[in-house]
Design a protein around this motif. Structure first.
Motif, PDB file in Angstrom:
ATOM      1  N   ASN A   1      58.961 -67.554  26.914  1.00 15.15           N
ATOM      2  CA  ASN A   1      57.929 -67.199  25.926  1.00 15.15           C
ATOM      3  C   ASN A   1      56.637 -66.795  26.622  1.00 15.15           C
ATOM      4  OD1 ASN A   1      59.578 -67.693  23.731  1.00 15.15           O
ATOM      5  ND2 ASN A   1      58.870 -69.809  23.444  1.00 15.15           N
TER       6      ASN A   1
ATOM      7  N   VAL B   1      54.833 -63.226  26.190  1.00 17.06           N
ATOM      8  CA  VAL B   1      53.462 -63.100  25.694  1.00 17.06           C
ATOM      9  C   VAL B   1      52.630 -62.271  26.662  1.00 17.06           C
ATOM     10  CG1 VAL B   1      51.311 -64.365  25.251  1.00 17.06           C
ATOM     11  CG2 VAL B   1      53.468 -65.191  24.290  1.00 17.06           C
TER      12      VAL B   1
ATOM     13  N   GLN C   1      45.820 -62.882  18.725  1.00 18.14           N
ATOM     14  CA  GLN C   1      46.899 -63.869  18.669  1.00 18.14           C
ATOM     15  C   GLN C   1      47.853 -63.591  17.504  1.00 18.14           C
ATOM     16  OE1 GLN C   1      46.572 -66.439  16.085  1.00 18.14           O
ATOM     17  NE2 GLN C   1      48.505 -67.442  16.591  1.00 18.14           N
TER      18      GLN C   1
ATOM     19  N   VAL D   1      50.276 -60.800  18.521  1.00 19.57           N
ATOM     20  CA  VAL D   1      51.291 -61.261  19.474  1.00 19.57           C
ATOM     21  C   VAL D   1      52.367 -62.051  18.738  1.00 19.57           C
ATOM     22  CG1 VAL D   1      51.741 -62.682  21.498  1.00 19.57           C
ATOM     23  CG2 VAL D   1      49.657 -61.315  21.393  1.00 19.57           C
ATOM     24  N   SER D   2      51.945 -62.947  17.841  1.00 19.55           N
ATOM     25  CA  SER D   2      52.899 -63.739  17.058  1.00 19.55           C
ATOM     26  C   SER D   2      53.831 -62.855  16.264  1.00 19.55           C
ATOM     27  CB  SER D   2      52.147 -64.677  16.106  1.00 19.55           C
ATOM     28  OG  SER D   2      51.351 -65.597  16.801  1.00 19.55           O
TER      29      SER D   2
ATOM     30  N   ARG E   1      52.365 -69.220  15.500  1.00 20.43           N
ATOM     31  CA  ARG E   1      50.994 -69.081  15.973  1.00 20.43           C
ATOM     32  C   ARG E   1      50.562 -70.222  16.893  1.00 20.43           C
ATOM     33  NH1 ARG E   1      47.161 -66.112  11.466  1.00 20.43           N
ATOM     34  NH2 ARG E   1      48.540 -64.317  11.116  1.00 20.43           N
TER      35      ARG E   1
ATOM     36  N   VAL F   1      51.942 -69.443  20.363  1.00 18.49           N
ATOM     37  CA  VAL F   1      51.219 -68.344  21.007  1.00 18.49           C
ATOM     38  C   VAL F   1      49.816 -68.792  21.406  1.00 18.49           C
ATOM     39  CG1 VAL F   1      50.237 -66.040  20.673  1.00 18.49           C
ATOM     40  CG2 VAL F   1      52.542 -66.535  19.858  1.00 18.49           C
TER      41      VAL F   1
END
Length: 381
Positions: free
Chosen positions: A19, A23, A35, A38-39, A46, A49
């Motif tokens: 992960n 990311v 954020q 990205v999620s 969330r 992340v």
């Protein structure tokens, strides 16, 4: 029970690391993002992340800078990939000069210098160049650990470990060891074949290139063969020295000692008269001057011959790069293709002859790219 717990802990660590890499890769590709974005892109929660972004920010891989536009609620933090966390240096050694470049993790140029200096396989020359490299790096005002190393490109065949020159007749540097630089420069140094360095730029700027025969057409010709996005690796990093295939039996003499090599008919030295300016040649050619058109047609016929031969062996794109690519137009590639189709046993209607997209970049740029690739692979792949 302890074994199950241990296995669960290992699996959790592997998932977290995967992960984390994803990311970081997402932010690298987007350059700037929030954020929530990205999620959404990675389909991760969330909180997951958020924690990973906090970790990456603390490690210096990611920078928190400003906020996104408000959508009615609280403004989301904006995150950027820290492209200056590491910097790679590229150096090309040429007969009459050397060129230096510093690039960040996006491959963007931070600094560039060109120095006129006649190449000499001597300690004095390596002292001068190494001192110049050290001053160049010092001028970047970066912490020593920021520098990934120095990629050194030259017209020579390089050993498989990148540490020695096994054939360097053009510069007269056969036998040159990388220690000539590592003893003088306090960073990792690696040698790169000039054609592969230039092809590195092509692969970096155009990720769609998978299989290709790459021509580096300068005063002398060199080449590289790309398969699945990487170079064919011979025992001496040759990647296809097709410039020394025999084109005309008992033809013109080549610097390698053979006669009739592709290099003697398809390099710029074969096209231009001694001390002729390439800008002037193409000005006269594009203006339609007949004598220049005849010379160009003869040159393209030879180029078409070797492209046809190579394309018979490896059916892939053919990319024309190097100094010549700065002057080529689509009409030229169409002319080459027509010449090939007239002589080929298997005419092709595909547009497989292309002009390099790296013409605007100095070759030393490509010498630094392997250092970037190695680092990015380590942190993201």
């Amino acid at each position: 029970m302890n074994m199950l717990s241990s296995n669960g802990g290992v699996a959790s660590t592997i998932i977290k690391e995967e992960n984390r890499r994803n990311v970081l890769k997402c932010i690298y590709n987007l350059r700037r993002c929030t954020q929530p974005l990205v999620s959404q892109n990675l389909e991760l929660s969330r909180p997951t992340v958020t924690q990973l972004l906090n970790d990456l920010t603390k490690e210096g891989h990611v920078l928190k800078q400003g906020h996104a536009e408000s959508t009615g609620g609280r403004k989301a933090n904006m995150y950027l990939f820290n492209s200056s966390k590491k910097v790679a240096i590229g150096l090309e050694l040429l007969a009459d000069r050397y060129e230096l470049i510093a690039i960040d993790l996006y491959g963007d140029m931070l600094k560039y210098e060109k120095k006129n200096k006649t190449f000499s396989h001597t300690d004095t020359y390596y002292d001068t160049v190494s001192d110049s490299v050290n001053r160049f790096i010092h001028g970047l005002e970066l912490a020593p650990e920021t520098i990934l190393g120095v990629g050194i490109a030259l017209q020579a065949l390089i050993s498989s470990d990148g540490k020695s020159v096994v054939y360097g007749k053009i510069l007269g540097c056969t036998g040159l060891e990388i220690t000539a630089f590592t003893e003088r420069i306090p960073y990792r140094c690696i040698f790169n074949h000039d054609a592969e360095s230039l092809a590195n730029i092509e692969l970096w700027k155009d990720p769609t290139v998978h299989n290709a025969i790459f021509f580096n057409v300068r005063d002398n010709l060199s080449g590289a063969v790309i398969i699945d996005g990487d170079f064919i690796r011979g025992g001496e990093l040759k990647s296809g020295v097709f410039e020394h295939m025999t084109m005309i039996p008992d033809g013109l003499s080549c610097y390698c000692g053979k006669k009739g090599c592709v290099n003697t008919y398809c390099s710029l030295s074969a096209l231009l008269k001694q001390d002729e300016d390439i800008d002037l040649f193409f000005q006269e050619l594009r203006a339609g001057k007949e004598s220049y058109k005849k010379r160009w047609e003869k040159y393209l016929r030879h180029l078409a011959m070797i492209i046809d031969n190579l394309h018979m062996f490896i059916s892939s794109d053919v990319i024309l790069g190097g100094t010549l690519s700065k002057y080529l137009i689509e009409e030229d590639t169409e002319k080459i293709k027509n010449m090939i189709n007239k002589r080929s046993a298997f005419p092709s209607h595909e547009r497989y002859i292309k002009i390099s997209c790296g013409a605007a970049y100095p070759l030393c740029h490509g010498a630094a790219i392997p250092l970037l690739n190695e680092y990015l692979k380590k942190i993201m792949r």
